[in-house]
Scaffold this motif. Sequence first.
Motif, short mmCIF file in Angstrom:
data_model
loop_
_atom_site.label_atom_id
_atom_site.label_comp_id
_atom_site.label_asym_id
_atom_site.label_seq_id
_atom_site.Cartn_x
_atom_site.Cartn_y
_atom_site.Cartn_z
N LYS A 52 40.99 35.95 40.41
CA LYS A 52 41.20 34.72 39.65
C LYS A 52 41.43 35.57 38.14
O LYS A 52 40.50 35.56 37.54
CB LYS A 52 40.36 33.66 39.52
CG LYS A 52 40.00 33.01 40.77
CD LYS A 52 40.86 31.83 40.96
CE LYS A 52 40.37 31.08 42.26
NZ LYS A 52 41.47 29.99 42.65
N PRO A 53 42.77 35.79 37.78
CA PRO A 53 42.99 36.46 36.46
C PRO A 53 42.96 35.23 35.25
O PRO A 53 42.97 34.08 35.75
CB PRO A 53 44.39 36.84 36.62
CG PRO A 53 44.92 36.07 37.78
CD PRO A 53 44.18 35.68 38.63
N GLU A 54 42.74 35.87 34.20
CA GLU A 54 42.74 34.98 32.94
C GLU A 54 44.15 34.33 32.69
O GLU A 54 44.20 33.61 31.79
CB GLU A 54 42.02 35.69 31.97
CG GLU A 54 40.50 36.05 32.08
CD GLU A 54 39.93 36.64 31.05
OE1 GLU A 54 40.55 36.68 29.87
OE2 GLU A 54 38.75 37.28 31.33
N CYS A 55 45.04 35.10 33.24
CA CYS A 55 46.50 34.91 32.81
C CYS A 55 47.15 34.38 34.02
O CYS A 55 46.96 34.43 35.16
CB CYS A 55 47.11 36.00 32.13
SG CYS A 55 47.37 37.46 33.11
N HIS A 56 48.67 34.07 33.55
CA HIS A 56 49.25 33.43 34.88
C HIS A 56 49.89 34.37 35.72
O HIS A 56 49.91 35.71 35.10
CB HIS A 56 50.41 32.58 34.02
CG HIS A 56 51.23 31.69 35.15
ND1 HIS A 56 52.29 32.42 35.91
CD2 HIS A 56 50.94 30.32 35.46
CE1 HIS A 56 52.60 31.08 36.68
NE2 HIS A 56 51.83 30.00 36.28
N ASN A 57 50.29 34.25 36.84
CA ASN A 57 50.70 35.33 37.82
C ASN A 57 52.16 36.08 37.01
O ASN A 57 52.53 37.35 37.31
CB ASN A 57 51.09 34.83 39.16
CG ASN A 57 49.82 34.75 39.90
OD1 ASN A 57 48.80 35.38 39.54
ND2 ASN A 57 49.93 34.25 41.10
N VAL A 58 52.69 35.11 36.22
CA VAL A 58 54.04 35.75 35.75
C VAL A 58 54.27 37.03 35.05
O VAL A 58 54.90 37.91 35.04
CB VAL A 58 54.77 34.73 35.10
CG1 VAL A 58 56.09 35.18 34.58
CG2 VAL A 58 55.30 33.34 36.05
N VAL A 59 52.84 37.04 34.39
CA VAL A 59 52.69 38.29 33.43
C VAL A 59 52.54 39.36 34.27
O VAL A 59 53.26 40.75 34.12
CB VAL A 59 51.21 38.07 32.65
CG1 VAL A 59 50.97 39.19 32.00
CG2 VAL A 59 51.41 36.83 31.67
N PHE A 60 51.82 39.62 35.64
CA PHE A 60 51.93 40.59 36.57
C PHE A 60 53.16 40.81 36.57
O PHE A 60 53.43 42.33 37.13
CB PHE A 60 50.94 40.20 37.68
CG PHE A 60 49.28 40.27 37.35
CD1 PHE A 60 48.73 41.26 37.21
CD2 PHE A 60 48.66 38.76 37.30
CE1 PHE A 60 47.39 41.14 36.88
CE2 PHE A 60 47.60 38.81 37.17
CZ PHE A 60 46.63 39.80 36.67
N PHE A 61 53.83 39.91 37.33
CA PHE A 61 55.44 40.16 37.71
C PHE A 61 56.00 40.90 36.89
O PHE A 61 57.07 41.78 36.99
CB PHE A 61 55.81 39.25 38.61
CG PHE A 61 54.93 38.90 39.81
CD1 PHE A 61 55.25 39.69 41.09
CD2 PHE A 61 54.41 37.76 40.01
CE1 PHE A 61 54.43 39.33 42.01
CE2 PHE A 61 53.58 37.59 41.29
CZ PHE A 61 53.60 38.45 42.09
N ILE A 62 56.02 40.41 35.35
CA ILE A 62 56.93 41.04 34.50
C ILE A 62 56.55 42.56 34.15
O ILE A 62 57.43 43.17 34.36
CB ILE A 62 56.85 40.11 33.17
CG1 ILE A 62 57.30 38.75 33.28
CG2 ILE A 62 57.32 40.82 31.88
CD1 ILE A 62 57.14 37.79 32.14
#
Length: 153
Positions: A52-62
């Motif tokens: 459960k990350p603190e940020c949205h998944n989009v950040v990882f994919f970017i």
Amino acid sequence: MKNVTNTCTKAFKSLCSPAQLYFVLSALSFIMILLQNCGDSSSYQIGTIKVKPECHNVVFFIFKALYILGFTYLLNWFCGKQLKTLSWVIVLLPFIAMFLILGATMISIMSSNKEGFKEGKDDDEADDQGEDDDEDNDDDDDNEEDEEEDDDV
């Protein structure tokens, strides 16, 4: 849309072989992880590992997309500097290391001496081996019987 496709195709074909291979493998990995994570944006999952990350998944994919593009550029740059062999080593090293470690592990497991049941041995053979050990004890038993006979006489 056709212009974008042509531009991407030309850009891909202009890459050297190691960069193309890396880009294709990374793109497939990226798509698979993207599909695995598109259902729940509050958690990030790769295989069976889920956090459960603190940020949205989009950040990882970017960042993952930027990393793939940057590394592809770096591999192509090495090829442009006449370092194609280095580029191939960088691309293939993780795969070579994985197979070497896997092979060493298999050899280690296969050659280790295990105690207990030995595959391929019959119970009779195991008993025969046990009887050899008991023969020494049988001599002691014979001596005890001889002593009992002497006491009776």
